[in-house]
Write a protein that holds these residues in place. Sequence first.
Motif, PDB file in Angstrom:
ATOM      1  N   LYS A 234       0.873  -1.442  -0.418  1.00  0.00           N
ATOM      2  CA  LYS A 234      -0.176  -0.114  -0.146  1.00  0.00           C
ATOM      3  C   LYS A 234       0.808   0.956  -0.104  1.00  0.00           C
ATOM      4  O   LYS A 234       0.841   2.689  -0.542  1.00  0.00           O
ATOM      5  CB  LYS A 234      -0.871   0.094   1.153  1.00  0.00           C
ATOM      6  N   ILE A 235       1.875   1.541   0.895  1.00  0.00           N
ATOM      7  CA  ILE A 235       2.571   2.202   1.332  1.00  0.00           C
ATOM      8  C   ILE A 235       3.621   2.488  -0.181  1.00  0.00           C
ATOM      9  O   ILE A 235       3.809   3.837  -1.091  1.00  0.00           O
ATOM     10  CB  ILE A 235       3.491   2.100   2.174  1.00  0.00           C
ATOM     11  N   ILE A 236       4.521   1.439  -1.030  1.00  0.00           N
ATOM     12  CA  ILE A 236       4.328   1.573  -2.263  1.00  0.00           C
ATOM     13  C   ILE A 236       3.766   2.211  -3.760  1.00  0.00           C
ATOM     14  O   ILE A 236       3.754   3.057  -4.234  1.00  0.00           O
ATOM     15  CB  ILE A 236       4.819   0.469  -3.034  1.00  0.00           C
ATOM     16  N   ALA A 237       1.922   1.630  -2.875  1.00  0.00           N
ATOM     17  CA  ALA A 237       1.267   2.353  -4.144  1.00  0.00           C
ATOM     18  C   ALA A 237       0.727   4.054  -4.093  1.00  0.00           C
ATOM     19  O   ALA A 237       1.042   4.703  -5.102  1.00  0.00           O
ATOM     20  CB  ALA A 237      -0.079   1.237  -5.009  1.00  0.00           C
ATOM     21  N   ASP A 238       0.639   4.129  -2.524  1.00  0.00           N
ATOM     22  CA  ASP A 238       0.634   5.624  -1.884  1.00  0.00           C
ATOM     23  C   ASP A 238       1.886   6.162  -2.557  1.00  0.00           C
ATOM     24  O   ASP A 238       1.358   7.677  -2.724  1.00  0.00           O
ATOM     25  CB  ASP A 238       0.545   5.820  -0.933  1.00  0.00           C
ATOM     26  N   THR A 239       3.215   6.286  -2.870  1.00  0.00           N
ATOM     27  CA  THR A 239       3.777   6.595  -3.074  1.00  0.00           C
ATOM     28  C   THR A 239       4.880   6.553  -4.470  1.00  0.00           C
ATOM     29  O   THR A 239       5.322   7.421  -5.434  1.00  0.00           O
ATOM     30  CB  THR A 239       5.382   6.584  -2.336  1.00  0.00           C
ATOM     31  N   GLY A 240       3.599   5.906  -5.760  1.00  0.00           N
ATOM     32  CA  GLY A 240       3.272   6.383  -6.654  1.00  0.00           C
ATOM     33  C   GLY A 240       3.975   5.143  -7.838  1.00  0.00           C
ATOM     34  O   GLY A 240       4.648   5.424  -8.742  1.00  0.00           O
ATOM     35  N   PHE A 241       4.695   4.241  -6.754  1.00  0.00           N
ATOM     36  CA  PHE A 241       5.638   3.142  -7.275  1.00  0.00           C
ATOM     37  C   PHE A 241       4.631   2.051  -7.496  1.00  0.00           C
ATOM     38  O   PHE A 241       2.995   1.881  -7.242  1.00  0.00           O
ATOM     39  CB  PHE A 241       7.034   2.856  -7.068  1.00  0.00           C
ATOM     40  N   VAL A 242       4.618   1.107  -8.383  1.00  0.00           N
ATOM     41  CA  VAL A 242       4.762  -0.066  -8.533  1.00  0.00           C
ATOM     42  C   VAL A 242       5.069  -1.909  -8.054  1.00  0.00           C
ATOM     43  O   VAL A 242       5.825  -1.884  -7.948  1.00  0.00           O
ATOM     44  CB  VAL A 242       4.620  -0.582 -10.205  1.00  0.00           C
ATOM     45  N   PRO A 243       3.698  -2.309  -6.847  1.00  0.00           N
ATOM     46  CA  PRO A 243       4.487  -3.243  -5.409  1.00  0.00           C
ATOM     47  C   PRO A 243       4.496  -4.288  -6.810  1.00  0.00           C
ATOM     48  O   PRO A 243       3.620  -4.210  -7.598  1.00  0.00           O
ATOM     49  CB  PRO A 243       2.573  -3.411  -5.602  1.00  0.00           C
ATOM     50  N   MET A 244       5.143  -4.931  -5.877  1.00  0.00           N
ATOM     51  CA  MET A 244       5.425  -6.039  -6.621  1.00  0.00           C
ATOM     52  C   MET A 244       4.601  -7.473  -6.281  1.00  0.00           C
ATOM     53  O   MET A 244       3.534  -7.419  -5.531  1.00  0.00           O
ATOM     54  CB  MET A 244       7.258  -6.724  -6.350  1.00  0.00           C
ATOM     55  N   ASN A 245       3.968  -8.300  -7.783  1.00  0.00           N
ATOM     56  CA  ASN A 245       2.982  -9.096  -7.120  1.00  0.00           C
ATOM     57  C   ASN A 245       2.921  -9.956  -6.149  1.00  0.00           C
ATOM     58  O   ASN A 245       4.236 -10.493  -5.782  1.00  0.00           O
ATOM     59  CB  ASN A 245       2.363  -9.869  -8.581  1.00  0.00           C
TER      60      ASN A 245
END
Lengths: 273, 394
Positions: free
Chosen positions: A262-273
């Motif tokens: 969630k943090i990764i997505a919130d900072t504008g990046f794409v989380p790993m699956n």
Amino acid sequence: MRKTIRNSTIVAVTGLLMAFNATADDKIVMDGSTTVGPIAKSFAEYYMKANPNVNITVSESGSGNGAKSIINGTCDIGNMSRPMKSSEKKSAKDSGVMPIEHIIAMDGIAVIVHPSNPAKGLTVAQLRDIYNGKIKSWKELGGPDSKIVVISRDTNSGTYETFETMVMNKEKMASGVEYVGSNGAIRQRVLSTENAIGYVGLAFLEGVKSLEVNNVMPSEDTVRNKTYPISRPLYMYTKGRPKEGTHLFNFINLYNTTEGKKIIADTGFVPMN
Amino acid sequence: MTMKRITGTIAITGVILSGILLQAAQAAEEKKSWTDNVTIKGDLRYRYETIEDDSKLNSDKETFTRDRNRIRARLGVEAKVNDNMKAGVALSTGQNDPVSGNQTIGDSFQKKDFKLDQAYFDWSLFNNDPTTIKLVGGKQKNSFMPTSSSDLIWDGDATPEGLVLKGATGNETISIGSNLGYLWLQERSSNSDDTMLYIGQGFVTFDPMPELSLKVGATYYGYQEVQGSDVLDWEGKNNSYGNSTMTGSKSGSTTNKAWASEFTPIEIFAVMDMFVMGLPVSIYGQTVKNNDASTDFDSGYLYGISFGKAKNPKTFEVGYRFAELEKDAVLGCLTDSDRWGGGTDGKGHKVYGKYQIAKNFQVGLTYFMDEKKISDASKTTDYNRMQADLIYSF
């Protein structure tokens, strides 16, 4: 006898100097990429809130310095927006450091212009020609008759190295290219300059206009399915494999948790699956 | 046309072409401050040393023991000429000894020599990580030691002179490399019998996992014009550094010693680096055989193990190695100058420990337990040496 005493003294003093200390687990030092910086800072904030006894510091001095800090042993985690080079891995091993790679997220390098710029998209070849100096005016791309102000990251940056590998195809950047020290600085420079073009990580698009590259817009989906041509993994490197149960182990594996994603997505990046 | 001349012509043409390319590249380069492109580095080692040499007796017919304090200071400057080329110059204390920069102190505070140790260009002909091809020319750092611990053939202070072509390529798990050397050991102005050294070295490195790395390789050393040539002794004392000799040229009333053997040694080496519970461990070995030796004393070998790496602050390294080098296995004037006092024809143990106290500050302790003149059991003697070092680098 005098010689024996002298030799014994030298051996004893040298032996005493050879005592060494252990590293504390409640402090984590991070250094490196400005692209990975926002994720690192958000992770640190989250982790320190959950573990008030842990102190985490994040410095953003570029991917090259992230690698150097791992090699020199001055940080616990080296943040990098490119993989370690074989020469850096060799230097690390020569220094007694085993660098362990952790891919924490995916990123696309977005090509950005001023919001007033009418351009919609570019091909990788056009982008290369802008940065190598063959295309000098927006008129050559169907825009107004004004000189393109070309902005790049400094050469110590992983973003620069990714752009150089994926776009420049071994061609040199023109001598007139302006180099700046962070993604944020590129964004600011493009925001304040109508004819500017720059490239930044996906997390730095606020207020600027992002262009399509090869008819694909950078987004979480296009980066994850690799249809966007300038995408890359983001890395954190540790000195050896963190021991299970330590704060370093828990912190470095945060990217794989629901909250971390969630943090990764919130900072504008794409989380790993 | 001799091979030496052809190789030399190719090399000189390369250097001229590099100059032309260099100018073109410079014209295109953005102007920068010269300080951005210059790196200065150096080190200072202060050493206490005690040597017990049974082959020498003092006036009381007891083993001769020598205590001394020595310094070794080195200072180098390397400049980035352009994106593909660097050039460097380095100075070192010491006299004319090709394998030592040590300077013993205590001669009425006389000023010490500071001599040219390196002067080289480093030209990157191709660089696309991980594939690299480089040409290094001039008086340069030794590229042919498999690791700094694998010192059976070379002293770490030796700086070869000539041209070295270095190449490497590979992927994450396997890489290959080669070094080719065209080196001038002794140029003789009076005739064309220059002593040359041609080297071909190849190696493969396997990195199956971060914890393990294995490097294996082989080196061919082809010396030319050694047998019958006067021995090369920097002190001018006709010392062959352990190698077999024959009668050489005459200088006035002195008959010089000449090498009795040709030297075409082949070396095989292996290095295994591991991380065990996070601790770096290195196991290494080397073996060498001179196929053109004039005696049966034509082989040598070394093996050793080390734990830790004294590089970053508060890190340590301890190690052990054993070496044996027969009389005509390799050229004695280039081997480790500490082990059994230098040269060939010896065997023995080395134990050492180093500790990196702080950034750029290290202490070390080394002990050698050797035997020298092993080719003749009636003359074999013990040779023990202890060194305590303080090393400052910048």
